[in-house]
Design an enzyme around this catalytic site. Structure first.
Site, PDB file in Angstrom:
ATOM      1  N   ASP A   1     -30.788  35.610  17.424  1.00 35.90           N
ATOM      2  CA  ASP A   1     -31.981  34.819  17.129  1.00 35.90           C
ATOM      3  C   ASP A   1     -33.263  35.611  17.397  1.00 35.90           C
ATOM      4  OD1 ASP A   1     -33.180  32.134  16.642  1.00 35.90           O
ATOM      5  OD2 ASP A   1     -33.878  32.387  18.702  1.00 35.90           O
TER       6      ASP A   1
ATOM      7  N   GLU B   1     -31.599  37.385  12.563  1.00 39.31           N
ATOM      8  CA  GLU B   1     -32.534  36.352  12.143  1.00 39.31           C
ATOM      9  C   GLU B   1     -33.935  36.926  12.340  1.00 39.31           C
ATOM     10  OE1 GLU B   1     -35.143  32.686  12.484  1.00 39.31           O
ATOM     11  OE2 GLU B   1     -34.613  33.908  14.194  1.00 39.31           O
TER      12      GLU B   1
HETATM   13  C1  GLC Z   1     -35.486  31.032  15.667  1.00 42.26           C
HETATM   14  C2  GLC Z   1     -34.815  29.710  15.368  1.00 42.26           C
HETATM   15  C3  GLC Z   1     -35.810  28.617  15.526  1.00 42.26           C
HETATM   16  C4  GLC Z   1     -36.354  28.640  16.919  1.00 42.26           C
HETATM   17  C5  GLC Z   1     -36.892  30.012  17.246  1.00 42.26           C
HETATM   18  C6  GLC Z   1     -37.155  30.123  18.699  1.00 42.26           C
HETATM   19  O1  GLC Z   1     -36.450  31.310  14.756  1.00 42.26           O
HETATM   20  O2  GLC Z   1     -34.272  29.735  14.095  1.00 42.26           O
HETATM   21  O3  GLC Z   1     -35.255  27.373  15.241  1.00 42.26           O
HETATM   22  O4  GLC Z   1     -37.366  27.689  17.030  1.00 42.26           O
HETATM   23  O5  GLC Z   1     -35.986  31.030  16.948  1.00 42.26           O
HETATM   24  O6  GLC Z   1     -35.934  30.176  19.399  1.00 42.26           O
HETATM   25  C1  GLC Z   2     -38.907  32.321  13.469  1.00 49.10           C
HETATM   26  C2  GLC Z   2     -39.898  32.868  12.450  1.00 49.10           C
HETATM   27  C3  GLC Z   2     -40.821  31.836  11.969  1.00 49.10           C
HETATM   28  C4  GLC Z   2     -40.088  30.557  11.982  1.00 49.10           C
HETATM   29  C5  GLC Z   2     -39.892  30.176  13.418  1.00 49.10           C
HETATM   30  C6  GLC Z   2     -39.156  28.902  13.583  1.00 49.10           C
HETATM   31  O1  GLC Z   2     -38.520  33.266  14.362  1.00 49.10           O
HETATM   32  O2  GLC Z   2     -40.556  34.013  12.800  1.00 49.10           O
HETATM   33  O3  GLC Z   2     -41.276  32.135  10.686  1.00 49.10           O
HETATM   34  O4  GLC Z   2     -40.804  29.611  11.300  1.00 49.10           O
HETATM   35  O5  GLC Z   2     -39.308  31.180  14.132  1.00 49.10           O
HETATM   36  O6  GLC Z   2     -39.920  27.912  13.074  1.00 49.10           O
END
Ligand code: GLC
Ligand code: GLC
Length: 657
Positions: A284, A326
C-alpha cells in the site's frame, strides 16, 4: 553476482546464525541467498551503510529471512518451485480478479469461504481481500490504519479462518491477495503506543519533531492527500509533545524507513503473510515510502531502493510470491514501480494501472476516446515479466492523474478539463446522468477527485429512477464496455465487488459518524444476496450485467492473444469516438484480436481498410468473439453501436494458421 566484500560478509553472517537456524535444511534458501546477496548488500548499504550498526542489521535481516523460510509450509515451498519453472505464469490471460471487503461481501472470512462458488460461477480466480488486520474501531481508514500487523481483526475472523480460506482457494486454483500497509501504522499500534510512552527505540520508528521548523519546511512542497478531513501532513501529539508525520489521516503515523529496524520489521511482516498463503502481496501507498525535504515526498529514488530490497529479500524466502505496487501517481512515475534499467520486474511484478483507469473515465464523460488514446500513446513500454492490474473502480476515489501535456494535445485546457470531469461525474454538469460525489476537494488549489459506484457514475441510478429503458440499456452497455477494455488490455483485470451486479451508490455510510466524512464509503457496498439472486432472472439488470461479464471472462480465458507479453498495438483511427487496439499473440501466428470500442451515444463506423495493411480480416468475415456473430459491415466499414465494443477476429478461436 560474486563480489568479495559482500561474500566475506555473507560468510560472517552464516557463522553467526543461531544454532537453531543452522540446524535446518536450508539448501534452497542458501542458493537463493547466494544469488541475491550481492544485490541485498548493495541496496542495504546504499540505504543504511553509513550507520554503525550496519553489519549487525545485515545479520539480523538475513536471520529473519532464514527463520521465515524455516516456517514456510512445505506446500508453499513446492508452489515456489513450480512457479520458478513456469515463470510467466502470472502473465496468462487465465487470471481474472476481484477485490472485495470480506465484511461487505459476505460478513466475514468464513462467509467469504462459503461464497467462493459465487466467484467461481463468475469466473473469478484471484481475490484481493481488502485489509483484515486488527485496526481501531473508528479510526481505521477502511483497514489501512493497522494496530497489529500479525493478527486478524476479530470482526473479520481469526488466523485460522484465513488459513482455511487460503486452503479452500488453493483447492479451487484461486490466488489470494492480501495487503501489507507498509507506509504507516495506526496511532494505536504498540510501536506508536511505546513511542508515546517515551521509548526511544520506538520513537525512531516514526518521524517526530519537537517544533514546527522541519514540518513547515516539508509542508512547502508536500501535497495534501485528504485535504478535507486531514489537512497538512503533521499531527501534534500531546503525550510526546511532538509533531508526528501523518501524510494520510491524522491517526496514520508514517513509518521511518531511514531506520533499518523499520525495514526489517516490515520485510518480516510481508513474509509472515506470504507464509499464511498469500500468493500476492499488495504493498500500500508505496510512492510515499521515503521522505525528503524539498520534494513532494512521493516517488523518491530511495522509495524504489526500498522496494527493490523488499523484492530481493522476498525472493530468497518466498520467491513464488508477487508484489502489487499501489502507486497512484503520474503516468511516467507509475511505470517505474516495476523497476528501472531492468528487463524483468525488479520491484513489483504488478502495478495498478491508474492511468488507464482514469483515461477510461475521461472517455465516458467526453464520449470520445481522444485523451484515452493520446494518454496511452505517451506511456513508456513496460518491462517483460511485469504486468498491469487493470481496473475500472476500486475502493478508492478516481483521481484525474493524467499528464497535462496529453490533455493539451487534445486541445483541452488542463484545469478546465479536470473541472469538467468532476462536474460531470458528480452530476453538476447540465445533462449529466452521473451521480458521484466529490472527494478530496482542496479549496487551496482547486483539486478534486471523484467517489461513486460504477453503476451510478455511468447513469444507471438516474435511468432507473426515470424508468427509462433505453438509458438503462446504455448504462449496462457502458458497464460491459469498460470491463471489455480492462479484460482485453493486457494485464490482470480486477473487478470491484458489486459491479458484477450493477450495485448503485450506498448512502448508509452517512449514518455512521466514523465514515460520514469520507465519501469513498459510497462505493464500498454490502452485497444484498437476495438481489444477487436476480442474476438468474432473465432480463433483469443484475442478470444482464452478471451474465455479460461472465461471458467476457470466459472468452478472455480462452483467448491467448489476451495474455500480457507487451503484445498490444494502439491504432490511430480517423474516428475520435472509437478506441482501437490490436492484441497479437507473440508465438501463435494468426492469433490476434482487434478491440474496437465506441464511447459515443451515436453509432460510429470504422474503416477496416485503414487498418487493412496489417493483414487482418483476410479470412472472410470479421467475427466478434463475445457474441460469436459478425457485426454490421458495409463496403469495408464496420458499424459499432453506441456504447458498445467488439473483440474482433476473422477466424474461429482456437484455430491457428
Ligand atoms: C492507499 C489505500 C487507501 C488508503 C491509503 C492510506 O491509497 O488504497 O484506501 O486510504 O492508502 O492507507
Ligand atoms: C493514494 C493516492 C491517492 C488516493 C489516496 C486514497 O495513495 O495517492 O490518489 O486517492 O491514496 O484516497
Amino acid at each position: 553476482m560474486y563480489e568479495q566484500i559482500s561474500h566475506a560478509l555473507l560468510n560472517d553472517i552464516l557463522d553467526e546464525f543461531h544454532p537453531e537456524v543452522s540446524r535446518e535444511d536450508l539448501r534452497h534458501f542458501y542458493t537463493r541467498l547466494g544469488a541475491n546477496f550481492y544485490a541485498i548488500h548493495s541496496l542495504f548499504s546504499q540505504l543504511y551503510g553509513h550507520r554503525d550498526d550496519f553489519k549487525q542489521r545485515m545479520i539480523e535481516l538475513t536471520e529473519r529471512l532464514a527463520r521465515a523460510y524455516i516456517q514456510r509450509p512445505d506446500e508453499l515451498k513446492r508452489l515456489d518451485m513450480a512457479r520458478e519453472e513456469d515463470h510467466n505464469w502470472f502473465l496468462s490471460q487465465e487470471w481474472v480478479g476481484m477485490a472485495l471487503y470480506s465484511d461487505g461481501f459476505a460478513g466475514h472470512l468464513p462467509g467469504l469461504t462459503e461464497r467462493l462458488p459465487y466467484l467461481t460461477e463468475l469466473g473469478i480466480n484471484l481475490v484481493h481481500v481488502m485489509p483484515i488486520l486488527k485496526c481501531p474501531r473508528g479510526a481505521s481508514d477502511g483497514g489501512y490504519a493497522v494496530s497489529d500487523f500479525r493478527d486478524i481483526d476479530p470482526r473479520a475472523g481469526t488466523l485460522d479462518d484465513l488459513n482455511q480460506l487460503a486452503e479452500a482457494m488453493r483447492k479451487r486454483g484461486m490466488l489470494l491477495t492480501l495487503d501489507v500497509v507498509v507506509n504507516h501504522t495506526s496511532n494505536e499500534h504498540p510501536w506508536a503506543q511505546q513511542a508515546r510512552d517515551g521509548d526511544k527505540v520506538y520513537q525512531d520508528y516514526y518521524y517526530l519533531f519537537p517544533n514546527r521548523d522541519v514540518p513547515d519546511m516539508f509542508e512547502e512542497t508536500m501535497p495534501e492527500i485528504f485535504p478535507e478531513t486531514a489537512p497538512g501532513n503533521f499531527t501534534w501529539d500531546d503525550a510526546m509533545e511532538r509533531w508526528v508525520m501523518t501524510v494520510f489521516n491524522n491517526y496514520q503515523w508514517d513509518l521511518n524507513y531511514s531506520n533499518p529496524a523499520v525495514f526489517i520489521e516490515m520485510v518480516d511482516i510481508i513474509l509472515f503473510w506470504a507464509n499464511q498463503g498469500a500468493d500476492i502481496v499488495r504493498l500500500d501507498a508505496v510512492a510515499f515510502l521515503w521522505k525528503k525535504i524539498g520534494t513532494t515526498c512521493q516517488n523518491n529514488r530511495e522509495a524504489h531502493l526500498i522496494l527493490q530490497l523488499m523484492k530481493d529479500c522476498c525472493q530468497v524466502t518466498a520467491p513464488g510470491v508477487l508484489f502489487i505496487a499501489e502507486a497512484i501517481v503520474a503516468p511516467l512515475e507509475i511505470i517505474k514501480y516495476f523497476g528501472e534499467d531492468a528487463v524483468i520486474a525488479k520491484e513489483c511484478e504488478i502495478a495498478y494501472n491508474a492511468t488507464f483507469m482514469a483515461l477510461l473515465w475521461d472517455a465516458v464523460a467526453t464520449k470520445n476516446a481522444r485523451l484515452l488514446t493520446q494518454g496511452l500513446k505517451s506511456l513508456p513500454a513496460k518491462l517483460d515479466r511485469a504486468t498491469w492490474l487493470n481496473y475500472v473502480r476500486c475502493h478508492d476515489d478516481i483521481g484525474l492523474g493524467f499528464d497535462d501535456a496529453d490533455i493539451r494535445a487534445c486541445d483541452y485546457e488542463p484545469y478546465a478539463h479536470r473541472r469538467f470531469l468532476v462536474d460531470w461525474f458528480t452530476g453538476v454538469f447540465e445533462g449529466s446522468p452521473a451521480r458521484g460525489r466529490p472527494f478530496g476537494v482542496n479549496l487551496k488549489n482547486g483539486d478534486a477527485r471523484i467517489a461513486g459506484a460504477l453503476a451510478s457514475l455511468v447513469g444507471l441510478e438516474v435511468a432507473m429512477a426515470n424508468d427509462d429503458a433505453e438509458a438503462i440499456s446504455d448504462a449496462i452497455e457502458t458497464i460491459l464496455t469498460l470491463h471489455g477494455m480492462i479484460l482485453a488490455f493486457g494485464g490482470i483485470p480486477l473487478i470491484w465487488y458489486g459491479d458484477e451486479l450493477a450495485t448503485l451508490n450506498d448512502h448508509t455510510f452517512l449514518d455512521d459518524s466514523d465514515k460520514a466524512s469520507d465519501t469513498r464509503w459510497i462505493h464500498r457496498p454490502r452485497i444484498n444476496w437476495e438481489r444477487a439472486e436476480r442474476r438468474h432472472q432473465r432480463g433483469s439488470i443484475e442478470q444482464r450485467v452478471f451474465d455479460g461479464l461472465k461471458r467476457l471472462i470466459a472468452v478472455r480465458k480462452t483467448t491467448p492473444a489476451f495474455a500480457d507479453f507487451n503484445n498490444r498495438d494502439l491504432i490511430d483511427v480517423d474516428n475520435p469516438h472509437l478506441f482501437v487496439f490490436l492484441r497479437t499473440h507473440p508465438t501463435l501466428v494468426g492469433d490476434w484480436v482487434l478491440v474496437v470500442a465506441n464511447f459515443n451515444d451515436n453509432p460510429q463506423y470504422l474503416d477496416l481498410e485503414n487498418i487493412g495493411n496489417r493483414g487482418l480480416f483476410r479470412h472472410g468475415q470479421a467475427k466478434d468473439l463475445v457474441t460469436g456473430e459478425s457485426p454490421a459491415l458495409f463496403n469495408g466499414r464496420l458499424v459499432v453501436p453506441p456504447f458498445r465494443f467488439y473483440w474482433l477476429t476473422d477466424q474461429r478461436p482456437g484455430t491457428h494458421l
